[in-house]
Design a protein around this motif. Structure first.
Motif, PDB file in Angstrom:
ATOM      1  N   TYR A   1       4.308 -10.845  -7.410  1.00 31.66           N
ATOM      2  CA  TYR A   1       4.197 -11.831  -6.336  1.00 31.66           C
ATOM      3  C   TYR A   1       3.818 -11.180  -5.010  1.00 31.66           C
ATOM      4  CZ  TYR A   1       6.369 -14.948  -9.694  1.00 31.66           C
ATOM      5  OH  TYR A   1       6.641 -15.698 -10.819  1.00 31.66           O
ATOM      6  N   GLY A   2       3.319  -9.945  -5.064  1.00 31.78           N
ATOM      7  CA  GLY A   2       2.861  -9.264  -3.865  1.00 31.78           C
ATOM      8  C   GLY A   2       3.952  -9.010  -2.849  1.00 31.78           C
ATOM      9  N   PHE A   3       5.221  -9.001  -3.300  1.00 30.67           N
ATOM     10  CA  PHE A   3       6.383  -8.806  -2.437  1.00 30.67           C
ATOM     11  C   PHE A   3       6.473  -9.878  -1.351  1.00 30.67           C
ATOM     12  CE2 PHE A   3       4.867  -4.526  -3.745  1.00 30.67           C
ATOM     13  CZ  PHE A   3       5.831  -4.294  -4.715  1.00 30.67           C
TER      14      PHE A   3
ATOM     15  N   ALA B   1       0.827  -1.205   0.000  1.00 30.92           N
ATOM     16  CA  ALA B   1       0.000   0.000   0.000  1.00 30.92           C
ATOM     17  C   ALA B   1       0.864   1.259   0.000  1.00 30.92           C
ATOM     18  CB  ALA B   1      -0.934  -0.002   1.209  1.00 30.92           C
ATOM     19  N   ALA B   2       1.932   1.231   0.804  1.00 27.05           N
ATOM     20  CA  ALA B   2       2.817   2.397   0.889  1.00 27.05           C
ATOM     21  C   ALA B   2       3.845   2.425  -0.234  1.00 27.05           C
ATOM     22  CB  ALA B   2       3.528   2.406   2.243  1.00 27.05           C
ATOM     23  N   ASN B   3       4.177   1.250  -0.776  1.00 23.41           N
ATOM     24  CA  ASN B   3       5.230   1.147  -1.791  1.00 23.41           C
ATOM     25  C   ASN B   3       4.763   0.210  -2.915  1.00 23.41           C
ATOM     26  OD1 ASN B   3       7.745   1.251  -3.092  1.00 23.41           O
ATOM     27  ND2 ASN B   3       8.680  -0.272  -1.726  1.00 23.41           N
TER      28      ASN B   3
END
Length: 359
Positions: free
Chosen positions: A102-104, A88-90
């Protein structure tokens, strides 16, 4: 008439897996993957480097993981996952070693770039982090490794390719550490030897000759095709993939009763006599290939041969899966969109038979 079944959504193609959604970025990524070409051992090393750096540099502590609620296949509790940045922030993944595709999620990225789908186990790694794995027979022959750039948007004129350091968790720009980096996509090796022919308008041409002459007039199946009513249609070439280094590949040399031959890598997608998309390595003597006119041609020989050199692939402009079935050496095969069975297409019926309607 039963049409072709379209199932799920593609995520990976031979040569690259896209992170950017901008269409103009795709040819750039093809070029990046060609320039950053790694053999399977080097690709695995890149994947492991990215996992270790994500965990030690971004996550920090094995205690920072979360319980996925999914039982590990080898027992001992649920799978533990680690997220290296706040999406959300990055959302673009500034200075993250695993990409937004891969959604980190570090273990999720690692296991899916190293293995095909399958039961997932976990064990502690040397740094105390839980590491996911799958059975050895689900290992990718050509792992998907990350490639990096200076901006998140691959189509940005100011995006320059970066290369990971061999000795640290730095990503280098011309030999100097880059202050900012992004995962721009995932690369994979290609499929055909250069002498294999692909159908274009006016006839077949070896894929290497087609690449060198930048042939765009590709011929594929039409979207209306069924297994008993195969129709060809004009298409356009979106791009080619080619390795920059000569390496040793194991090819499957397939011969048929009708005198045909097809030399492809083990995971190359091929339509069999049931209209099913399968990998070359699953075929056996007696199975049938499908010719461009829809006729079946039984396999009479399969030989594993070593090929030293480059391998190639091709991708049409069209997005629908039926028109991503090409004609190579006279047989129906999948384009690079069909490269990986973890997205649900391998071993699925792509072409149904034309069954008359009974009142």
């Amino acid at each position: 008439m039963n049409k072709i079944q379209i199932l799920g959504a593609m995520a990976v193609v031979a040569g690259v897996s896209l992170v950017s959604t901008e269409a103009e970025a795709q040819p750039i990524l093809l070029q990046r993957c060609s320039a950053d070409n790694l053999d399977p051992a080097q690709a695995l090393a890149r994947i492991e480097w990215a996992r270790k750096c994500a965990l030690t540099q971004r996550v920090g502590s094995p205690g920072a993981g979360f319980d996925t609620g999914i039982p590990a296949a080898n027992g001992g509790g649920n799978l533990i996952e680690y997220v290296e940045t706040d999406s959300a922030a990055n959302p673009s993944g500034k200075n993250a070693f695993s990409g937004p595709a891969y959604g980190f999620e570090v273990n999720y990225a690692n296991v899916n770039t190293t293995f095909l789908s399958g039961a997932t186990s976990q064990n502690p790694d040397p740094n105390g982090f839980q590491k996911w794995s799958r059975p050895a027979n689900r290992a990718r022959a050509r792992p998907l490794y990350p490639t990096f750039g200076t901006t998140a948007n691959l189509a940005d004129a100011n995006n320059f390719q970066l290369i990971p350091s061999a000795t640290s968790c730095q990503v280098l720009n011309g030999g100097a550490p880059a202050a900012t980096f992004y995962v721009n996509g995932y690369c994979e090796a290609s499929c055909y030897s250069g002498d294999q022919t692909v159908l274009f308008e006016g006839g077949e041409m070896p894929i290497l000759d087609a690449l060198n002459s930048r042939r765009e007039d590709l011929v594929t199946l039409s979207p209306e095709s069924t297994l008993d009513n195969v129709r060809l249609a004009k298409n356009k070439t979106y791009g080619y993939t080619v390795e920059t280094r000569d390496t040793t590949h194991e090819l499957f040399a397939i011969s048929t009763a009708g005198g045909g031959s097809l030399n492809v890598t083990d995971e190359h997608p091929i339509i069999n006599g049931d209209g099913r998309m399968v990998q070359a390595k699953t075929l056996k003597i007696g199975d049938e290939l499908v010719r461009a006119d829809g006729s079946r041609d039984p396999i009479v020989g399969i030989e594993r041969v070593k090929h030293f050199g480059k391998v190639y692939n091709i991708r049409p402009v069209s997005e629908d899966l039926v028109s991503n079935v090409l004609v190579a050496q006279g047989f129906l095969v999948g384009s690079s969109r069909f490269q990986n069975d973890d997205v649900g297409y391998i071993n699925r019926i792509i072409l149904y038979s034309d069954v008359p309607h009974i009142p």
